[in-house]
Design a protein around this motif. Structure first.
Motif, PDB file in Angstrom:
ATOM      1  N   UNK A 282      36.075  37.140  41.340  1.00 38.57           N
ATOM      2  CA  UNK A 282      35.365  35.865  41.478  1.00 38.57           C
ATOM      3  C   UNK A 282      34.273  35.968  42.533  1.00 38.57           C
ATOM      4  N   UNK A 283      34.590  36.583  43.668  1.00 37.15           N
ATOM      5  CA  UNK A 283      33.610  36.718  44.747  1.00 37.15           C
ATOM      6  C   UNK A 283      32.403  37.540  44.283  1.00 37.15           C
ATOM      7  N   UNK A 284      32.671  38.656  43.610  1.00 35.71           N
ATOM      8  CA  UNK A 284      31.589  39.504  43.104  1.00 35.71           C
ATOM      9  C   UNK A 284      30.748  38.758  42.072  1.00 35.71           C
ATOM     10  N   UNK A 285      31.401  38.109  41.133  1.00 35.30           N
ATOM     11  CA  UNK A 285      30.683  37.387  40.075  1.00 35.30           C
ATOM     12  C   UNK A 285      29.823  36.263  40.648  1.00 35.30           C
ATOM     13  N   UNK A 286      30.361  35.563  41.623  1.00 34.67           N
ATOM     14  CA  UNK A 286      29.613  34.457  42.222  1.00 34.67           C
ATOM     15  C   UNK A 286      28.363  34.966  42.933  1.00 34.67           C
ATOM     16  N   UNK A 287      28.500  36.063  43.657  1.00 30.06           N
ATOM     17  CA  UNK A 287      27.337  36.603  44.364  1.00 30.06           C
ATOM     18  C   UNK A 287      26.300  37.115  43.375  1.00 30.06           C
ATOM     19  N   UNK A 288      26.731  37.796  42.325  1.00 26.22           N
ATOM     20  CA  UNK A 288      25.780  38.291  41.328  1.00 26.22           C
ATOM     21  C   UNK A 288      25.107  37.141  40.589  1.00 26.22           C
ATOM     22  N   UNK A 289      25.875  36.112  40.251  1.00 27.74           N
ATOM     23  CA  UNK A 289      25.323  34.974  39.522  1.00 27.74           C
ATOM     24  C   UNK A 289      24.312  34.196  40.361  1.00 27.74           C
ATOM     25  N   UNK A 290      24.478  34.218  41.669  1.00 30.34           N
ATOM     26  CA  UNK A 290      23.548  33.468  42.526  1.00 30.34           C
ATOM     27  C   UNK A 290      22.171  34.132  42.571  1.00 30.34           C
ATOM     28  N   UNK A 291      22.100  35.408  42.235  1.00 29.41           N
ATOM     29  CA  UNK A 291      20.818  36.107  42.215  1.00 29.41           C
ATOM     30  C   UNK A 291      20.135  36.155  43.563  1.00 29.41           C
TER      31      UNK A 291
END
Length: 132
Positions: A76-85
């Motif tokens: 979740x942490x990785x996905x959130x950071x990647x999604x924030x761009x």
């Protein structure tokens, strides 16, 4: 400021543009003679456009496979950071996930280390992949 345009390699293209602009600024600052912007632009045009290299599709597939194997919270942490761009700071991302900043950063670090270990087990030489 970075604004994602929906096209692939947006951060890479942003980095190339930023590097070009920094190079122009450094050239202007370090050159003792006065150089107008038009002359600099013509010189850059002679060199041709720099195109980002498209990532290896097999490497991308391995990364996705390794991401699917991550534990829930680090994923979740990785996905959130990647999604924030890169548009939101970590405290905002942590708040979205209901985590403290420290917990978010620990989970992101765990995700990164787990990805690196998974890729290494798959035979990916990260030093070779990340070198220019």
């Amino acid at each position: 400021r970075f604004k994602h345009d929906g096209k692939p390699n947006a951060l890479l293209r942003f980095a190339v543009t930023t590097a070009r602009n920094v190079a122009l600024s450094e050239l202007r600052r370090s050159t003792p003679e006065v150089t107008d912007v038009a002359t600099l632009e013509r010189e850059l045009a002679k060199q041709g456009a720099v195109q980002p290299v498209t990532p290896d599709p097999h490497l991308r597939a391995l990364i996705e496979e390794c991401r699917r194997k991550l534990p829930l919270k680090p994923a979740q942490a990785l996905s959130e950071r990647l999604a924030s761009g890169g548009c939101h700071d970590d405290s905002a991302l942590a708040a979205r996930l209901g985590m403290s900043l420290n917990t978010f950063l620990q989970n992101f670090t765990r995700a990164r280390k787990a990805l690196m270990a998974c890729l290494a087990r798959a035979g990916v030489d990260l030093d070779a992949e990340l070198s220019p």
